[in-house]
Motif scaffolding. Structure first.
Motif, PDB file in Angstrom:
ATOM      1  N   LEU A  50      35.129  51.606  88.377  1.00  0.00           N
ATOM      2  CA  LEU A  50      35.226  52.896  87.691  1.00  0.00           C
ATOM      3  C   LEU A  50      33.905  53.662  87.721  1.00  0.00           C
ATOM      4  O   LEU A  50      33.894  54.891  87.733  1.00  0.00           O
ATOM      5  CB  LEU A  50      35.689  52.700  86.236  1.00  0.00           C
ATOM      6  CG  LEU A  50      37.167  52.384  86.057  1.00  0.00           C
ATOM      7  CD1 LEU A  50      37.461  51.967  84.624  1.00  0.00           C
ATOM      8  CD2 LEU A  50      38.026  53.574  86.463  1.00  0.00           C
ATOM      9  N   LYS A  51      32.799  52.939  87.764  1.00  0.00           N
ATOM     10  CA  LYS A  51      31.483  53.580  87.824  1.00  0.00           C
ATOM     11  C   LYS A  51      31.302  54.381  89.115  1.00  0.00           C
ATOM     12  O   LYS A  51      30.510  55.313  89.165  1.00  0.00           O
ATOM     13  CB  LYS A  51      30.371  52.537  87.714  1.00  0.00           C
ATOM     14  CG  LYS A  51      30.260  51.909  86.352  1.00  0.00           C
ATOM     15  CD  LYS A  51      29.171  50.852  86.342  1.00  0.00           C
ATOM     16  CE  LYS A  51      29.145  50.110  85.013  1.00  0.00           C
ATOM     17  NZ  LYS A  51      28.159  49.013  85.028  1.00  0.00           N
ATOM     18  N   GLY A  52      32.045  54.001  90.163  1.00  0.00           N
ATOM     19  CA  GLY A  52      31.942  54.693  91.449  1.00  0.00           C
ATOM     20  C   GLY A  52      32.564  56.080  91.446  1.00  0.00           C
ATOM     21  O   GLY A  52      32.334  56.876  92.357  1.00  0.00           O
ATOM     22  N   LYS A  53      33.373  56.385  90.422  1.00  0.00           N
ATOM     23  CA  LYS A  53      34.056  57.682  90.303  1.00  0.00           C
ATOM     24  C   LYS A  53      34.736  58.086  91.621  1.00  0.00           C
ATOM     25  O   LYS A  53      34.632  59.217  92.082  1.00  0.00           O
ATOM     26  CB  LYS A  53      33.097  58.767  89.830  1.00  0.00           C
ATOM     27  CG  LYS A  53      32.545  58.505  88.457  1.00  0.00           C
ATOM     28  CD  LYS A  53      31.713  59.651  87.960  1.00  0.00           C
ATOM     29  CE  LYS A  53      31.208  59.292  86.557  1.00  0.00           C
ATOM     30  NZ  LYS A  53      30.433  60.370  85.981  1.00  0.00           N
ATOM     31  N   PHE A  54      35.427  57.118  92.220  1.00  0.00           N
ATOM     32  CA  PHE A  54      36.073  57.347  93.508  1.00  0.00           C
ATOM     33  C   PHE A  54      37.146  58.426  93.429  1.00  0.00           C
ATOM     34  O   PHE A  54      37.340  59.175  94.378  1.00  0.00           O
ATOM     35  CB  PHE A  54      36.671  56.046  94.045  1.00  0.00           C
ATOM     36  CG  PHE A  54      35.643  54.975  94.294  1.00  0.00           C
ATOM     37  CD1 PHE A  54      34.658  55.139  95.255  1.00  0.00           C
ATOM     38  CD2 PHE A  54      35.651  53.806  93.554  1.00  0.00           C
ATOM     39  CE1 PHE A  54      33.711  54.165  95.498  1.00  0.00           C
ATOM     40  CE2 PHE A  54      34.697  52.822  93.782  1.00  0.00           C
ATOM     41  CZ  PHE A  54      33.721  52.999  94.754  1.00  0.00           C
ATOM     42  N   ASN A  55      37.830  58.512  92.288  1.00  0.00           N
ATOM     43  CA  ASN A  55      38.882  59.519  92.160  1.00  0.00           C
ATOM     44  C   ASN A  55      38.308  60.936  92.230  1.00  0.00           C
ATOM     45  O   ASN A  55      38.873  61.811  92.876  1.00  0.00           O
ATOM     46  CB  ASN A  55      39.692  59.304  90.880  1.00  0.00           C
ATOM     47  CG  ASN A  55      38.833  59.342  89.626  1.00  0.00           C
ATOM     48  OD1 ASN A  55      37.623  59.158  89.672  1.00  0.00           O
ATOM     49  ND2 ASN A  55      39.473  59.565  88.496  1.00  0.00           N
ATOM     50  N   VAL A  56      37.184  61.168  91.593  1.00  0.00           N
ATOM     51  CA  VAL A  56      36.550  62.489  91.617  1.00  0.00           C
ATOM     52  C   VAL A  56      36.073  62.804  93.037  1.00  0.00           C
ATOM     53  O   VAL A  56      36.312  63.905  93.558  1.00  0.00           O
ATOM     54  CB  VAL A  56      35.370  62.552  90.613  1.00  0.00           C
ATOM     55  CG1 VAL A  56      34.599  63.847  90.754  1.00  0.00           C
ATOM     56  CG2 VAL A  56      35.873  62.362  89.195  1.00  0.00           C
ATOM     57  N   LYS A  57      35.420  61.838  93.668  1.00  0.00           N
ATOM     58  CA  LYS A  57      34.905  62.053  95.026  1.00  0.00           C
ATOM     59  C   LYS A  57      36.046  62.280  96.021  1.00  0.00           C
ATOM     60  O   LYS A  57      35.943  63.124  96.908  1.00  0.00           O
ATOM     61  CB  LYS A  57      34.055  60.857  95.469  1.00  0.00           C
ATOM     62  CG  LYS A  57      32.768  60.714  94.682  1.00  0.00           C
ATOM     63  CD  LYS A  57      32.038  59.437  95.069  1.00  0.00           C
ATOM     64  CE  LYS A  57      30.826  59.207  94.192  1.00  0.00           C
ATOM     65  NZ  LYS A  57      30.187  57.910  94.458  1.00  0.00           N
TER      66      LYS A  57
END
Length: 156
Positions: free
Chosen positions: A53-60
């Motif tokens: 979740l820290k990777g914020k893959f959804n936003v990216k």
């Protein structure tokens, strides 16, 4: 009014579309990577999920998808415009038709975003399927585009 485009601009403008499309193909693979990370995050549990979740893959992924939609349509139109300016016509063939299909596919895939945000699984699966088809067409477009580019270069 007859606006004459200098010959040197006509010649070098033919390289804008293929160069930018290769960049977009690379961005497409990055968006795929981000999408895979979203799937991993969705199915992960515990500490792994917290870390992902820290990777914020959804936003990216959403940002890359928006960028791809905007640039793919714009660069495709640039390619058609340059072809028309240099030849006085478009060459209706597999490369053009597949490119137009790709623009439709990416628009449909992006339009599924609101449904996916509401947790709709058929929209998510359709989005994934459409983007796999899009990547396949994009790979084929890259190869056929290089063939077209080689023909242009041989006539220079």
């Amino acid at each position: 009014m007859n606006l004459e485009i200098p010959q040197s601009v006509k010649v070098w403008s033919q390289f804008i579309h293929p160069i930018l499309m290769w960049v977009l193909l690379a961005i497409s693979f990055y968006a795929l990577y981000l999408g895979i990370q979203i799937r991993r995050t969705r199915s992960a549990e515990g500490e792994l999920k917290k870390e992902l979740l820290k990777g914020k893959f959804n936003v990216k992924h959403h940002q890359m998808g928006s960028l791809l939609l905007a640039l793919m349509v714009t660069v495709a139109i640039i390619g058609m415009a340059v072809t028309y300016i240099n030849n006085g016509k478009l060459f209706v063939g597999p490369h053009l038709l597949a490119g137009l299909g790709m623009m439709a596919i990416i628009a449909i895939a992006a339009s599924l975003t609101p449904l996916m945000q509401k947790g709709n699984d058929w929209a998510r699966n359709t989005h994934i399927f459409l983007n796999i088809v899009l990547l396949g067409l994009f790979g084929w477009q890259a190869v056929s585009g290089v063939e077209i580019l080689q023909r242009i270069i041989s006539k220079m």
